[in-house]
Design a protein around this motif. Structure first.
Motif, PDB file in Angstrom:
ATOM      1  N   GLN A 116     -99.985 -33.916 144.634  1.00 36.39           N
ATOM      2  CA  GLN A 116    -101.021 -34.065 145.653  1.00 36.39           C
ATOM      3  C   GLN A 116    -101.680 -32.728 145.971  1.00 36.39           C
ATOM      4  OE1 GLN A 116     -99.030 -35.932 148.980  1.00 36.39           O
ATOM      5  NE2 GLN A 116     -99.728 -37.958 148.364  1.00 36.39           N
ATOM      6  N   GLU A 117    -100.878 -31.697 146.092  1.00 35.58           N
ATOM      7  CA  GLU A 117    -101.395 -30.374 146.405  1.00 35.58           C
ATOM      8  C   GLU A 117    -102.320 -29.871 145.292  1.00 35.58           C
ATOM      9  OE1 GLU A 117     -99.131 -26.294 147.056  1.00 35.58           O
ATOM     10  OE2 GLU A 117     -98.399 -27.870 148.399  1.00 35.58           O
ATOM     11  N   GLU A 118    -101.879 -29.993 144.056  1.00 34.19           N
ATOM     12  CA  GLU A 118    -102.672 -29.528 142.913  1.00 34.19           C
ATOM     13  C   GLU A 118    -103.961 -30.334 142.771  1.00 34.19           C
ATOM     14  OE1 GLU A 118    -103.444 -27.145 139.466  1.00 34.19           O
ATOM     15  OE2 GLU A 118    -102.036 -26.893 141.111  1.00 34.19           O
ATOM     16  N   LEU A 119    -103.858 -31.649 142.911  1.00 35.98           N
ATOM     17  CA  LEU A 119    -105.053 -32.488 142.761  1.00 35.98           C
ATOM     18  C   LEU A 119    -106.030 -32.292 143.921  1.00 35.98           C
ATOM     19  CD1 LEU A 119    -103.657 -35.807 141.254  1.00 35.98           C
ATOM     20  CD2 LEU A 119    -104.811 -33.900 140.100  1.00 35.98           C
ATOM     21  N   ALA A 120    -105.517 -32.045 145.110  1.00 34.55           N
ATOM     22  CA  ALA A 120    -106.412 -31.769 146.243  1.00 34.55           C
ATOM     23  C   ALA A 120    -107.190 -30.477 145.992  1.00 34.55           C
ATOM     24  CB  ALA A 120    -105.610 -31.655 147.542  1.00 34.55           C
ATOM     25  N   LEU A 121    -106.535 -29.490 145.416  1.00 37.23           N
ATOM     26  CA  LEU A 121    -107.200 -28.236 145.081  1.00 37.23           C
ATOM     27  C   LEU A 121    -108.248 -28.458 143.977  1.00 37.23           C
ATOM     28  CD1 LEU A 121    -107.286 -25.247 145.765  1.00 37.23           C
ATOM     29  CD2 LEU A 121    -105.422 -24.882 144.146  1.00 37.23           C
ATOM     30  N   CYS A 122    -107.882 -29.237 142.974  1.00 39.11           N
ATOM     31  CA  CYS A 122    -108.846 -29.572 141.909  1.00 39.11           C
ATOM     32  C   CYS A 122    -110.047 -30.310 142.493  1.00 39.11           C
ATOM     33  CB  CYS A 122    -108.185 -30.433 140.824  1.00 39.11           C
ATOM     34  SG  CYS A 122    -107.094 -29.529 139.723  1.00 39.11           S
ATOM     35  N   ALA A 123    -109.797 -31.258 143.366  1.00 38.61           N
ATOM     36  CA  ALA A 123    -110.889 -32.021 143.980  1.00 38.61           C
ATOM     37  C   ALA A 123    -111.807 -31.106 144.786  1.00 38.61           C
ATOM     38  CB  ALA A 123    -110.328 -33.128 144.870  1.00 38.61           C
ATOM     39  N   GLU A 124    -111.233 -30.118 145.439  1.00 37.26           N
ATOM     40  CA  GLU A 124    -112.034 -29.154 146.200  1.00 37.26           C
ATOM     41  C   GLU A 124    -112.976 -28.386 145.269  1.00 37.26           C
ATOM     42  OE1 GLU A 124    -111.204 -25.013 148.586  1.00 37.26           O
ATOM     43  OE2 GLU A 124    -109.709 -26.595 148.781  1.00 37.26           O
ATOM     44  N   PHE A 125    -112.459 -27.919 144.147  1.00 38.03           N
ATOM     45  CA  PHE A 125    -113.302 -27.188 143.198  1.00 38.03           C
ATOM     46  C   PHE A 125    -114.335 -28.112 142.548  1.00 38.03           C
ATOM     47  CE2 PHE A 125    -109.570 -24.217 142.978  1.00 38.03           C
ATOM     48  CZ  PHE A 125    -110.217 -23.153 143.591  1.00 38.03           C
ATOM     49  N   GLU A 126    -113.902 -29.308 142.198  1.00 37.10           N
ATOM     50  CA  GLU A 126    -114.816 -30.277 141.583  1.00 37.10           C
ATOM     51  C   GLU A 126    -115.967 -30.577 142.550  1.00 37.10           C
ATOM     52  OE1 GLU A 126    -114.541 -31.751 138.467  1.00 37.10           O
ATOM     53  OE2 GLU A 126    -112.620 -30.842 137.964  1.00 37.10           O
ATOM     54  N   SER A 139    -101.125 -26.827 132.641  1.00 40.83           N
ATOM     55  CA  SER A 139    -102.531 -26.842 132.229  1.00 40.83           C
ATOM     56  C   SER A 139    -103.396 -25.948 133.104  1.00 40.83           C
ATOM     57  CB  SER A 139    -103.075 -28.273 132.264  1.00 40.83           C
ATOM     58  OG  SER A 139    -102.395 -29.068 131.325  1.00 40.83           O
ATOM     59  N   LYS A 140    -102.949 -25.700 134.327  1.00 36.89           N
ATOM     60  CA  LYS A 140    -103.628 -24.791 135.252  1.00 36.89           C
ATOM     61  C   LYS A 140    -105.107 -25.158 135.459  1.00 36.89           C
ATOM     62  CE  LYS A 140    -100.462 -21.135 134.158  1.00 36.89           C
ATOM     63  NZ  LYS A 140    -100.192 -19.778 133.839  1.00 36.89           N
ATOM     64  N   PHE A 141    -105.361 -26.430 135.693  1.00 37.06           N
ATOM     65  CA  PHE A 141    -106.737 -26.880 135.887  1.00 37.06           C
ATOM     66  C   PHE A 141    -107.387 -26.215 137.095  1.00 37.06           C
ATOM     67  CE2 PHE A 141    -104.909 -30.657 133.648  1.00 37.06           C
ATOM     68  CZ  PHE A 141    -105.657 -30.533 132.500  1.00 37.06           C
ATOM     69  N   ALA A 142    -106.675 -26.202 138.209  1.00 44.12           N
ATOM     70  CA  ALA A 142    -107.243 -25.610 139.427  1.00 44.12           C
ATOM     71  C   ALA A 142    -107.533 -24.123 139.212  1.00 44.12           C
ATOM     72  CB  ALA A 142    -106.294 -25.803 140.612  1.00 44.12           C
ATOM     73  N   GLU A 143    -106.655 -23.442 138.532  1.00 45.63           N
ATOM     74  CA  GLU A 143    -106.857 -22.018 138.261  1.00 45.63           C
ATOM     75  C   GLU A 143    -108.090 -21.798 137.373  1.00 45.63           C
ATOM     76  OE1 GLU A 143    -104.448 -18.649 135.826  1.00 45.63           O
ATOM     77  OE2 GLU A 143    -103.260 -19.845 137.237  1.00 45.63           O
ATOM     78  N   GLN A 144    -108.246 -22.638 136.348  1.00 48.92           N
ATOM     79  CA  GLN A 144    -109.410 -22.525 135.472  1.00 48.92           C
ATOM     80  C   GLN A 144    -110.705 -22.794 136.241  1.00 48.92           C
ATOM     81  OE1 GLN A 144    -109.066 -24.454 131.500  1.00 48.92           O
ATOM     82  NE2 GLN A 144    -106.974 -24.931 132.171  1.00 48.92           N
ATOM     83  N   LEU A 145    -110.671 -23.808 137.084  1.00 44.71           N
ATOM     84  CA  LEU A 145    -111.850 -24.128 137.892  1.00 44.71           C
ATOM     85  C   LEU A 145    -112.159 -22.997 138.869  1.00 44.71           C
ATOM     86  CD1 LEU A 145    -111.046 -27.886 138.596  1.00 44.71           C
ATOM     87  CD2 LEU A 145    -112.885 -27.021 137.143  1.00 44.71           C
ATOM     88  N   SER A 146    -111.118 -22.395 139.411  1.00 44.84           N
ATOM     89  CA  SER A 146    -111.290 -21.274 140.325  1.00 44.84           C
ATOM     90  C   SER A 146    -111.968 -20.096 139.626  1.00 44.84           C
ATOM     91  CB  SER A 146    -109.932 -20.847 140.880  1.00 44.84           C
ATOM     92  OG  SER A 146    -110.062 -19.694 141.668  1.00 44.84           O
ATOM     93  N   HIS A 147    -111.574 -19.831 138.388  1.00 45.33           N
ATOM     94  CA  HIS A 147    -112.185 -18.725 137.634  1.00 45.33           C
ATOM     95  C   HIS A 147    -113.677 -18.963 137.410  1.00 45.33           C
ATOM     96  CE1 HIS A 147    -108.632 -16.374 136.947  1.00 45.33           C
ATOM     97  NE2 HIS A 147    -107.993 -17.371 136.353  1.00 45.33           N
ATOM     98  N   ILE A 148    -114.030 -20.191 137.071  1.00 41.22           N
ATOM     99  CA  ILE A 148    -115.448 -20.511 136.870  1.00 41.22           C
ATOM    100  C   ILE A 148    -116.206 -20.333 138.179  1.00 41.22           C
ATOM    101  CG2 ILE A 148    -117.108 -22.303 136.248  1.00 41.22           C
ATOM    102  CD1 ILE A 148    -114.947 -23.451 134.362  1.00 41.22           C
ATOM    103  N   LYS A 149    -115.616 -20.795 139.272  1.00 37.99           N
ATOM    104  CA  LYS A 149    -116.258 -20.640 140.581  1.00 37.99           C
ATOM    105  C   LYS A 149    -116.454 -19.165 140.905  1.00 37.99           C
ATOM    106  CE  LYS A 149    -115.751 -21.625 145.487  1.00 37.99           C
ATOM    107  NZ  LYS A 149    -114.860 -21.976 146.560  1.00 37.99           N
TER     108      LYS A 149
END
Length: 146
Positions: free
Chosen positions: A52-62, A128-138
């Protein structure tokens, strides 16, 4: 005249990348919502909280990217490059596959999901570090603004 034609072509090419990215972002946000709604309805586990924590962070970046792209359409101010859009879509393709697998497991059986699937899903999500990858793009996009 030629310069305007080139800018129009670049603009329409970039707009196409933006539209594909918006579709990708929307699809992933929808899938994250499905996964989170499954998790809300079942017994809480350590893996579940981490997911939940990881997906909430991904959703924030998305959501940030969806907002940025929508704003770019409106203002004709292109903040993401074609390369940024491609990176986003590549991340979202992989994330979407994982989310679909989770939803499939949840539909199969919640006990199976909790006992056999959830922990491995959590590890794969973490690795997979999706949130981290999205954070880098941001961060890259925000650095371009300044």
């Amino acid at each position: 005249m030629i310069k305007d034609s080139v800018n129009a072509e670049l603009s329409s090419s970039l707009m196409l990348h933006y539209l594909k990215s918006v579709q990708s972002l929307s699809r992933v946000i929808k899938q994250i919502g499905k996964v989170l709604s499954v998790l809300i309805d079942k017994r809480t586990t350590v893996a579940e909280r981490a997911i939940q924590e990881e997906l909430a962070l991904c959703a924030e970046f998305e959501s940030f990217f969806l907002y940025s792209l929508s704003k770019a359409f409106k203002k004709k101010c292109y903040c993401l490059s074609e390369n940024d859009c491609l990176k986003l879509r590549q991340i979202n393709i992989k994330l979407n596959k994982q989310l679909q697998a989770f939803i499939k497991a949840a539909k199969y059986n919640l006990n199976y999901l909790e006992q056999y699937f959830e922990h491995d899903f959590w590890l794969e999500l973490t690795n997979s570090k999706f949130a981290e990858q999205l954070s880098h793009i941001k961060d890259e996009i925000e650095a371009k603004k300044h």
